[in-house]
Motif scaffolding. Structure first.
Motif, short mmCIF file in Angstrom:
data_model
loop_
_atom_site.label_atom_id
_atom_site.label_comp_id
_atom_site.label_asym_id
_atom_site.label_seq_id
_atom_site.Cartn_x
_atom_site.Cartn_y
_atom_site.Cartn_z
N GLU A 1 -9.20 12.50 37.89
CA GLU A 1 -9.74 11.33 38.59
C GLU A 1 -8.75 10.69 39.56
O GLU A 1 -7.44 10.81 39.28
CB GLU A 1 -10.20 10.14 37.30
CG GLU A 1 -11.40 10.58 36.64
CD GLU A 1 -11.59 9.37 35.52
OE1 GLU A 1 -12.71 9.52 35.01
OE2 GLU A 1 -10.55 8.55 35.32
N THR B 1 -11.51 16.41 44.27
CA THR B 1 -11.89 17.71 44.69
C THR B 1 -11.40 18.77 43.94
O THR B 1 -10.28 18.50 43.52
CB THR B 1 -12.44 17.92 46.36
OG1 THR B 1 -10.92 17.83 46.73
CG2 THR B 1 -12.86 16.55 46.79
N TRP C 1 -7.14 7.01 40.50
CA TRP C 1 -7.20 5.84 40.33
C TRP C 1 -6.30 4.98 41.52
O TRP C 1 -5.35 5.30 41.82
CB TRP C 1 -6.56 5.35 39.28
CG TRP C 1 -7.73 5.61 37.96
CD1 TRP C 1 -8.24 6.75 37.76
CD2 TRP C 1 -7.87 4.70 36.92
NE1 TRP C 1 -9.15 6.52 36.63
CE2 TRP C 1 -8.89 5.42 36.07
CE3 TRP C 1 -7.47 3.52 36.49
CZ2 TRP C 1 -9.37 4.70 34.81
CZ3 TRP C 1 -7.93 3.09 35.29
CH2 TRP C 1 -8.73 3.75 34.62
N GLU D 1 -8.48 19.08 46.18
CA GLU D 1 -7.07 18.02 45.75
C GLU D 1 -6.45 18.38 44.39
O GLU D 1 -5.40 18.23 44.28
CB GLU D 1 -7.78 16.90 45.84
CG GLU D 1 -8.23 16.27 47.08
CD GLU D 1 -9.27 15.09 47.12
OE1 GLU D 1 -9.09 14.15 48.08
OE2 GLU D 1 -9.93 14.80 46.14
N SER E 1 -4.68 14.49 37.37
CA SER E 1 -5.26 13.11 37.91
C SER E 1 -4.25 12.66 38.75
O SER E 1 -3.10 12.85 38.73
CB SER E 1 -5.53 12.38 36.54
OG SER E 1 -4.55 12.13 35.77
N ARG F 1 -8.38 1.09 39.19
CA ARG F 1 -9.88 1.41 38.75
C ARG F 1 -10.00 2.64 39.40
O ARG F 1 -9.48 3.16 40.40
CB ARG F 1 -10.66 0.37 39.27
CG ARG F 1 -10.57 -1.08 38.73
CD ARG F 1 -11.25 -1.17 37.14
NE ARG F 1 -11.06 -2.33 36.79
CZ ARG F 1 -10.31 -2.56 35.71
NH1 ARG F 1 -9.78 -1.79 35.18
NH2 ARG F 1 -10.16 -3.87 35.17
N LYS F 2 -11.05 3.50 38.79
CA LYS F 2 -11.49 4.89 39.07
C LYS F 2 -12.10 4.50 40.62
O LYS F 2 -13.03 3.99 40.81
CB LYS F 2 -12.35 5.53 38.10
CG LYS F 2 -12.66 6.83 38.72
CD LYS F 2 -13.66 7.51 37.60
CE LYS F 2 -14.33 8.58 38.39
NZ LYS F 2 -15.21 9.47 37.60
N LEU F 3 -11.53 5.34 41.44
CA LEU F 3 -12.32 5.40 42.91
C LEU F 3 -13.27 6.39 43.09
O LEU F 3 -14.15 6.32 43.36
CB LEU F 3 -11.20 5.46 43.93
CG LEU F 3 -11.66 5.60 45.35
CD1 LEU F 3 -12.27 4.29 45.92
CD2 LEU F 3 -10.50 5.61 46.32
N ARG F 4 -12.69 7.50 42.66
CA ARG F 4 -13.78 8.93 42.62
C ARG F 4 -12.98 10.05 41.83
O ARG F 4 -11.81 9.80 41.28
CB ARG F 4 -13.82 9.30 43.92
CG ARG F 4 -12.66 9.66 44.86
CD ARG F 4 -12.97 10.04 46.14
NE ARG F 4 -11.85 10.28 46.88
CZ ARG F 4 -11.18 11.57 46.98
NH1 ARG F 4 -11.52 12.39 46.29
NH2 ARG F 4 -10.02 11.68 47.77
N ASP F 5 -13.75 11.08 41.63
CA ASP F 5 -13.21 12.33 41.05
C ASP F 5 -12.68 13.03 42.25
O ASP F 5 -12.93 12.94 43.43
CB ASP F 5 -14.26 13.19 40.57
CG ASP F 5 -14.89 12.35 39.23
OD1 ASP F 5 -14.13 12.01 38.45
OD2 ASP F 5 -16.06 12.76 38.88
#
Length: 161
Positions: free
Chosen positions: A52, A66, A54, A69, A34, A60-64
């Protein structure tokens, strides 16, 4: 873990990245693979799940992340470890000096000096015991005044009255 990041009684699992200046508060958990962005502040008892990204304050979680990544996290970790290994003797000369420079500066230099039991680093001062210290301004002025008192030499400046 990036520069100036702070982790307070939190859990950070393997192959995750904590950005520069991030703050992970007590009880928080950052799972493997992460990414906590630079400057993000992860709250008390928060869980950053595996894979994830953050960001923010509060984080806060922005996105998962890839797949690409997530793979890059391994490369970035390897590069960071290489840089850290290059700083193994940082305290030998009292600062952020890479091992390659320390080896060069050691008496005998290179691997030979690094493998001896006792290697003394050279002095960092500009003078050594064999070299006299540079003259002070007062000493230079006295020398010039002494020369001016000799009438056989041309005067460089007027004598003091």
């Amino acid at each position: 873990v990036g520069h100036m990041a702070q982790i307070h009684s939190a859990t950070v699992e393997s192959n995750s990245l904590i950005g520069m200046g991030a703050l992970i508060n007590p009880g928080a958990k950052v799972e493997s693979q992460s990414f906590v962005a630079a400057g993000a502040i992860v709250g008390r008892d928060e869980v950053v799940k595996s894979g994830e990204l953050w960001v923010g304050n509060p984080a806060r979680k922005l996105r998962d992340l890839t797949v690409k990544e997530r793979e890059k996290l391994f490369y970035q970790a390897d590069q960071y470890v290489k840089v850290a290994e290059g700083q193994g003797n940082v305290s030998t000369l009292g600062g952020n000096i890479p091992d390659t420079l320390i080896e060069y500066m050691m008496i005998g230099g290179g691997e030979e000096a690094a493998n001896t039991e006792e290697v003394e680093a050279p002095s960092l001062s500009s003078t050594s015991p064999e070299t006299p210290p540079p003259p002070t301004a007062a000493a230079e002025n006295k020398e010039t005044a002494d020369k001016n008192e000799n009438e056989d030499e041309p005067q460089l400046r007027p004598k003091a009255v």
